[in-house]
Motif scaffolding. Structure first.
Motif, PDB file in Angstrom:
ATOM      1  N   THR A  36       0.847  -1.184   0.000  1.00  0.00           N
ATOM      2  CA  THR A  36       0.000   0.000   0.000  1.00  0.00           C
ATOM      3  C   THR A  36       0.885   1.237   0.000  1.00  0.00           C
ATOM      4  O   THR A  36       1.822   1.321   0.785  1.00  0.00           O
ATOM      5  CB  THR A  36      -0.892   0.022   1.257  1.00  0.00           C
ATOM      6  N   GLY A  37       0.598   2.181  -0.866  1.00  0.00           N
ATOM      7  CA  GLY A  37       1.348   3.428  -0.893  1.00  0.00           C
ATOM      8  C   GLY A  37       1.525   3.918  -2.315  1.00  0.00           C
ATOM      9  O   GLY A  37       1.655   3.120  -3.244  1.00  0.00           O
ATOM     10  N   THR A  38       1.544   5.207  -2.489  1.00  0.00           N
ATOM     11  CA  THR A  38       1.693   5.798  -3.811  1.00  0.00           C
ATOM     12  C   THR A  38       3.084   5.494  -4.359  1.00  0.00           C
ATOM     13  O   THR A  38       4.095   5.793  -3.726  1.00  0.00           O
ATOM     14  CB  THR A  38       1.509   7.322  -3.733  1.00  0.00           C
ATOM     15  N   GLY A  39       3.141   4.861  -5.521  1.00  0.00           N
ATOM     16  CA  GLY A  39       4.409   4.527  -6.149  1.00  0.00           C
ATOM     17  C   GLY A  39       5.057   3.257  -5.635  1.00  0.00           C
ATOM     18  O   GLY A  39       6.084   2.851  -6.150  1.00  0.00           O
ATOM     19  N   TYR A  40       4.481   2.612  -4.625  1.00  0.00           N
ATOM     20  CA  TYR A  40       5.038   1.368  -4.103  1.00  0.00           C
ATOM     21  C   TYR A  40       4.561   0.231  -4.989  1.00  0.00           C
ATOM     22  O   TYR A  40       3.359   0.081  -5.220  1.00  0.00           O
ATOM     23  CB  TYR A  40       4.571   1.116  -2.668  1.00  0.00           C
TER      24      TYR A  40
ATOM     25  N   PHE B  82      11.475  -4.487  -5.745  1.00  0.00           N
ATOM     26  CA  PHE B  82      10.505  -3.613  -5.104  1.00  0.00           C
ATOM     27  C   PHE B  82      10.865  -2.151  -5.332  1.00  0.00           C
ATOM     28  O   PHE B  82      12.035  -1.780  -5.307  1.00  0.00           O
ATOM     29  CB  PHE B  82      10.480  -3.848  -3.585  1.00  0.00           C
ATOM     30  N   ALA B  83       9.848  -1.317  -5.539  1.00  0.00           N
ATOM     31  CA  ALA B  83       9.985   0.133  -5.506  1.00  0.00           C
ATOM     32  C   ALA B  83       9.209   0.581  -4.276  1.00  0.00           C
ATOM     33  O   ALA B  83       7.979   0.510  -4.253  1.00  0.00           O
ATOM     34  CB  ALA B  83       9.415   0.760  -6.765  1.00  0.00           C
ATOM     35  N   LEU B  84       9.931   1.003  -3.224  1.00  0.00           N
ATOM     36  CA  LEU B  84       9.301   1.278  -1.933  1.00  0.00           C
ATOM     37  C   LEU B  84       9.576   2.688  -1.423  1.00  0.00           C
ATOM     38  O   LEU B  84       9.613   2.920  -0.220  1.00  0.00           O
ATOM     39  CB  LEU B  84       9.767   0.249  -0.894  1.00  0.00           C
ATOM     40  N   GLY B  85       9.803   3.617  -2.322  1.00  0.00           N
ATOM     41  CA  GLY B  85      10.023   4.977  -1.910  1.00  0.00           C
ATOM     42  C   GLY B  85      11.459   5.291  -1.546  1.00  0.00           C
ATOM     43  O   GLY B  85      11.759   6.406  -1.115  1.00  0.00           O
ATOM     44  N   TYR B  86      12.347   4.327  -1.684  1.00  0.00           N
ATOM     45  CA  TYR B  86      13.759   4.587  -1.453  1.00  0.00           C
ATOM     46  C   TYR B  86      14.364   5.151  -2.739  1.00  0.00           C
ATOM     47  O   TYR B  86      13.743   5.146  -3.796  1.00  0.00           O
ATOM     48  CB  TYR B  86      14.495   3.303  -1.055  1.00  0.00           C
ATOM     49  N   SER B  87      15.610   5.605  -2.684  1.00  0.00           N
ATOM     50  CA  SER B  87      16.267   6.164  -3.860  1.00  0.00           C
ATOM     51  C   SER B  87      16.704   5.083  -4.847  1.00  0.00           C
ATOM     52  O   SER B  87      17.139   5.386  -5.945  1.00  0.00           O
ATOM     53  CB  SER B  87      17.492   6.976  -3.434  1.00  0.00           C
ATOM     54  N   HIS B  88      16.563   3.820  -4.439  1.00  0.00           N
ATOM     55  CA  HIS B  88      17.004   2.709  -5.276  1.00  0.00           C
ATOM     56  C   HIS B  88      15.982   1.582  -5.204  1.00  0.00           C
ATOM     57  O   HIS B  88      15.255   1.474  -4.214  1.00  0.00           O
ATOM     58  CB  HIS B  88      18.361   2.199  -4.777  1.00  0.00           C
TER      59      HIS B  88
ATOM     60  N   ALA C  73       5.151 -15.414  -6.523  1.00  0.00           N
ATOM     61  CA  ALA C  73       4.167 -15.186  -7.582  1.00  0.00           C
ATOM     62  C   ALA C  73       3.644 -13.766  -7.421  1.00  0.00           C
ATOM     63  O   ALA C  73       3.139 -13.410  -6.357  1.00  0.00           O
ATOM     64  CB  ALA C  73       3.026 -16.192  -7.480  1.00  0.00           C
ATOM     65  N   VAL C  74       3.786 -12.965  -8.479  1.00  0.00           N
ATOM     66  CA  VAL C  74       3.302 -11.587  -8.457  1.00  0.00           C
ATOM     67  C   VAL C  74       1.965 -11.555  -9.183  1.00  0.00           C
ATOM     68  O   VAL C  74       1.901 -11.792 -10.378  1.00  0.00           O
ATOM     69  CB  VAL C  74       4.315 -10.633  -9.123  1.00  0.00           C
ATOM     70  N   GLU C  75       0.878 -11.300  -8.430  1.00  0.00           N
ATOM     71  CA  GLU C  75      -0.458 -11.273  -9.022  1.00  0.00           C
ATOM     72  C   GLU C  75      -0.746  -9.930  -9.667  1.00  0.00           C
ATOM     73  O   GLU C  75      -1.379  -9.857 -10.702  1.00  0.00           O
ATOM     74  CB  GLU C  75      -1.505 -11.596  -7.951  1.00  0.00           C
ATOM     75  N   SER C  76      -0.323  -8.857  -9.038  1.00  0.00           N
ATOM     76  CA  SER C  76      -0.452  -7.520  -9.604  1.00  0.00           C
ATOM     77  C   SER C  76       0.729  -6.703  -9.073  1.00  0.00           C
ATOM     78  O   SER C  76       1.587  -7.247  -8.387  1.00  0.00           O
ATOM     79  CB  SER C  76      -1.792  -6.886  -9.205  1.00  0.00           C
ATOM     80  N   ALA C  77       0.754  -5.420  -9.387  1.00  0.00           N
ATOM     81  CA  ALA C  77       1.868  -4.586  -8.946  1.00  0.00           C
ATOM     82  C   ALA C  77       1.885  -4.395  -7.433  1.00  0.00           C
ATOM     83  O   ALA C  77       2.901  -3.991  -6.872  1.00  0.00           O
ATOM     84  CB  ALA C  77       1.804  -3.229  -9.630  1.00  0.00           C
ATOM     85  N   THR C  78       0.768  -4.701  -6.759  1.00  0.00           N
ATOM     86  CA  THR C  78       0.705  -4.502  -5.314  1.00  0.00           C
ATOM     87  C   THR C  78       0.388  -5.775  -4.542  1.00  0.00           C
ATOM     88  O   THR C  78       0.180  -5.713  -3.330  1.00  0.00           O
ATOM     89  CB  THR C  78      -0.362  -3.446  -4.971  1.00  0.00           C
TER      90      THR C  78
ATOM     91  N   LYS D  63      -0.223   6.684   8.034  1.00  0.00           N
ATOM     92  CA  LYS D  63      -0.860   6.645   6.722  1.00  0.00           C
ATOM     93  C   LYS D  63      -1.173   5.236   6.249  1.00  0.00           C
ATOM     94  O   LYS D  63      -1.904   5.043   5.289  1.00  0.00           O
ATOM     95  CB  LYS D  63       0.040   7.323   5.686  1.00  0.00           C
ATOM     96  N   GLY D  64      -0.593   4.205   6.895  1.00  0.00           N
ATOM     97  CA  GLY D  64      -0.850   2.823   6.512  1.00  0.00           C
ATOM     98  C   GLY D  64      -0.032   2.358   5.320  1.00  0.00           C
ATOM     99  O   GLY D  64      -0.298   1.298   4.772  1.00  0.00           O
ATOM    100  N   LYS D  65       0.956   3.157   4.892  1.00  0.00           N
ATOM    101  CA  LYS D  65       1.781   2.802   3.751  1.00  0.00           C
ATOM    102  C   LYS D  65       2.789   1.731   4.140  1.00  0.00           C
ATOM    103  O   LYS D  65       3.307   1.744   5.246  1.00  0.00           O
ATOM    104  CB  LYS D  65       2.526   4.035   3.238  1.00  0.00           C
ATOM    105  N   GLY D  66       3.069   0.804   3.218  1.00  0.00           N
ATOM    106  CA  GLY D  66       4.071  -0.224   3.473  1.00  0.00           C
ATOM    107  C   GLY D  66       3.616  -1.575   2.971  1.00  0.00           C
ATOM    108  O   GLY D  66       2.641  -1.699   2.234  1.00  0.00           O
TER     109      GLY D  66
END
Length: 178
Positions: free
Chosen positions: A90-94, A105-111, A124-129, A158-161
């Motif tokens: 959960t989170g914008t851009g995550y 993973f893209a988790l809001g870090y610089s890398h 298994a990745v079902e969707s992007a989230t 915010k519940g992001k993560g």
């Protein structure tokens, strides 16, 4: 007597169990698992039924009795059905992306953060989230899922993560909330 330890374990069809001294080997359709039983506990196999017994009522024996029975039962379930843990991001851009057998993973870090799949674990990745961690060893599946969750724990504001599917996060009020 331990309520869990005294229950017999029925071996389903298609599962082969070998007991060699303290080593219990379970072989099924999904793979093979082994467990070394602690010294005071005895394991016996009688026509498709495994029984776990303890020699005395000392504290160490009592604590290992139910544990050993549960570990052997988990091995049998693992080689027949397998285990899986579902995770949600959960989170914008995550987001998560599959790179072969590994995850990125893209988790809001610089890398981007990449995770390699250990032996016996598949992703298994079902969707992007949404993703699923699966394997035959219950302990290993839980540990890999916990390590992925640890990359970005859900924050209480915010519940992001990354969270387990169905996990409820206790939310806190921000500094403006009175």
């Amino acid at each position: 007597m331990s309520r869990i330890g005294r229950l017999p374990i029925t071996v389903p069809a298609g599962v082969e169990v070998k007991i060699d001294g303290n080593l219990v080997s379970v072989k099924g359709a999904k793979g093979e698992l082994q467990h070394t039983v602690a010294s005071p506990i005895a394991v016996s196999l009688d026509d498709n039924t495994i029984t776990v017994t303890r020699p005395n009522d000392e504290r160490a024996s009592r604590s290992l009795h139910g544990l050993t029975r549960t570990l052997i039962s988990n091995m049998i379930v693992g080689v027949t059905e397998g285990y899986e843990k579902k995770l949600e991001i959960t989170g914008t851009g995550y987001r998560v992306q599959a790179k072969g057998a590994d995850l990125e993973f893209a988790l809001g870090y610089s890398h981007p953060v990449s995770i390699q799949a250990p032996e016996g674990i598949s992703f298994a990745v079902e969707s992007a989230t949404k993703l699923t961690v699966s394997g035959i060893n219950k302990q290993q599946v839980g540990e890999v899922a916990a390590n992925i969750r640890k990359l970005r724990k859900p924050d209480p504001y915010k519940g992001k993560g990354i969270r387990y599917a169905g996990e409820v996060i206790r939310r806190k009020v921000g500094k403006a909330g009175k």
